[in-house]
Enzyme design. Sequence first.
Site, PDB file in Angstrom:
ATOM      1  N   GLY A   1       0.771  -1.235   0.000  1.00  0.00           N
ATOM      2  CA  GLY A   1       0.000   0.000   0.000  1.00  0.00           C
ATOM      3  C   GLY A   1       0.799   1.279   0.000  1.00  0.00           C
ATOM      4  O   GLY A   1       0.218   2.368   0.045  1.00  0.00           O
TER       5      GLY A   1
ATOM      6  N   SER B   1      16.422  -7.960  16.539  1.00  0.00           N
ATOM      7  CA  SER B   1      16.322  -6.588  17.051  1.00  0.00           C
ATOM      8  C   SER B   1      15.591  -6.512  18.382  1.00  0.00           C
ATOM      9  O   SER B   1      15.212  -5.435  18.808  1.00  0.00           O
ATOM     10  CB  SER B   1      15.609  -5.696  16.021  1.00  0.00           C
TER      11      SER B   1
ATOM     12  N   LYS C   1       9.748   1.556  12.802  1.00  0.00           N
ATOM     13  CA  LYS C   1       9.654   1.345  14.248  1.00  0.00           C
ATOM     14  C   LYS C   1       9.345   2.644  14.986  1.00  0.00           C
ATOM     15  O   LYS C   1       8.526   2.667  15.912  1.00  0.00           O
ATOM     16  CB  LYS C   1      10.952   0.720  14.759  1.00  0.00           C
TER      17      LYS C   1
END
Length: 760
Positions: A353, A664, A707
């Site tokens: 998208g 991470s 993030k």
Amino acid sequence: MNYTLLVMLLKDLVILPFQEIKLELKDEISKKIIKLSNKKYNDRVLIVCPNNSDNETLVEDLPKVGVVAYIKSKIELSNGNLRLTLKGEKRVKVLNYQAFTDDVIEAVLTDIILPKLEPNGEEVIRRKLKEILYDYISSSKSISNSIIKIVEDNDDLNFLTDAITSFLPFDSIKKNEYMIELNSEKRALSLIRDIKLEIQYNKLEEKIDNNVEVKLTKEQEEYYLKEKLKEIEETLNVSDGSSDYEKYLNLLNNLDIAKKTYDKLLNEIEKLKRLPSSSPEYAVIINYLEVVLNLPWNISSEENLNSKSVLAHLNKSHYALDEVKERIEDYLTLKNVNPDITNPVICLVGPPGVGKTTITKSIAEALNREFCKISVGGLNDATELIGSRRTYLGALPGKIMQAYKKCGVNNPVILIDEVDKMVKDFKGDPTSVLLDVLDENQNKSFIDNYIEEPFDLSHTLFILTANTVDTIPYTLYDRLEIINLSSYTVFEKVDIAKKYILPKIYDEFKMAKKLIMKDDTLIYLINNYTKEAGVRNLTKYLKKLVTKFLASKKDSYTITNEDVRKYLKEPLYEIKLDKIETAGVVNGLAYSKLGGGVIRVEANIYNGDEKIISTGSLGDVLKESVLVATSYIKASDYVSSTVFYNRTIHIHLLDGATSKEGPSCGVAITTALISQLLNIKVSELVAFTGEITLNGHILPIGGLKEKLIAAYNNGIKKVYIPNDNANDLIDIPKQIIESLEIILVSDYKTIYEDLFLKEK
């Protein structure tokens, strides 16, 4: 007693006990199976014929009865193929199919105890079976009587039924039915019925042949006269050019192609002269010429090389995506200096998208090139890209050449979508075909299996898309220019909605009246009804609101939050961080192909065995992060090492239904553990990202923008990130930088002192 054998799939070919067949193997997987069978399984292999003969063979489609075959002989041919002689030995029951390697299947087997038959009844059936077989052989002119000797020398009904079944011209489906039937009496009765049908078919065919003999002679006479007429027309030069030969010859002469290709196509056209139009080969050649002669061998669209107009078009159609626009601008600059430069191979990587497909379409429009999309997501059959040989029934060119035929030019923009979702298995490796297509040293003479002649792809601008680079094969990744498209912030989505989505909707609905929608309402819509990196769902909901506005028949209308709730029902999402009430719980920042997110990490420690438990659908890398974090804490002086004696450590990542992987989360896991051990709560307004080493060093991570956007969208106020990611902050939107307290850390000790020493 159970035992195992490797499985060889023979599509449309059934081998029965006592039957001997010869095969020539081409694919590497089958050769691998034969080699392993020779080495580990005493030259035995399980032969099964899948229940469906299409390309999608699933394990559950495989039959539960197979035939153990002995590899009687094998010869390696000069062309690399392997010639085998296999002899069926016995039927066996398949208890289970399981993976032996990534591309080889193994079966767990048990022997079948054949049912005992009543002697007198067996003798009657055996006599009747032999009798009907002799009748069949005598009624057919084309059937060999070699089976008679075999039948006369053996009275075992199991042997007889299998031998006769392998001799008869049944298709693979029918033979498979006989293969999986264990009762020899039932097989014999079915054979008697089926052989009677074959006898009736033979009589009917003989009757039809006698009736059409005269008609066939008339057709031959008609063909002869037509050929004579062609010769007369050519001699008198009165051909009207309407024949297929004239048509395709004219098309060929208008093409600017290599002499070798011209001669090959001319030879195909010449064949039309010698074939009757009713011949099946005639239709095959016609189909081939229709495709090949209508390819854009020398047809190009005139490219727009004006960088200003191209950029203006891209800016009008798409918000941001500056790196893509800059790369196209650089390409045009070089193209204006040297028209013969190699086209770049760009790969747009980002969540769904964010505009990967639409920006590619806009690039094609701006450059005045044709556009075509090829989707390779889930593709595991290389022939879909490179086509099938003409010798196969229903053969077609691959998706690559179909795209050129559809575009009608040899310099289009071709979008190859979802390259990260291609599959390599026993059916083939589509990556190898894409390497030929994209490699500048090879694509000037790309050969499709159906076309059989080299076609120049070097004028094409190929743009690929992917959600993540992690699953792109390295050999392909090495040839790509990766451009990352990040998630949009709320503010960017508001701008996109006002400047791009709503005006486009107004044009689509031919609206003279406009909808009034303030920024606060757009933000409310985005935060409460969409949870996506791009704007696909936002567009859908805005269309729905505009539709409701049109239905109201008002001259103007201001949409409020109440209207949004009224027309779109209750909010789907709520931006709210649950308060952290206890120690041992922290916020981690995650990144996936769908964008960024906040994930809760929980730690618990209790009396029990000294072991570490990790839950929450964690991948192998995350499980190792748990072990590294635990080892680091045990070796540090943050807590006494005695607290770990006879105690179990449990790490859990919430949303257990979602698989999680990636390097991470080590910092968040370490913080959750220390928080639990020290019984010090960490605020829900703090989040962490970064991987930790055994010495406490914090390693850089990917997806920082996504993030931080997720942290901002979820109300986080403070974020700890690796110091090595400092340069990545340049790409972070200003609103997010100003709203978050971003702390750069290179060693975990900094986090410990900031969060836990102050509390002490």
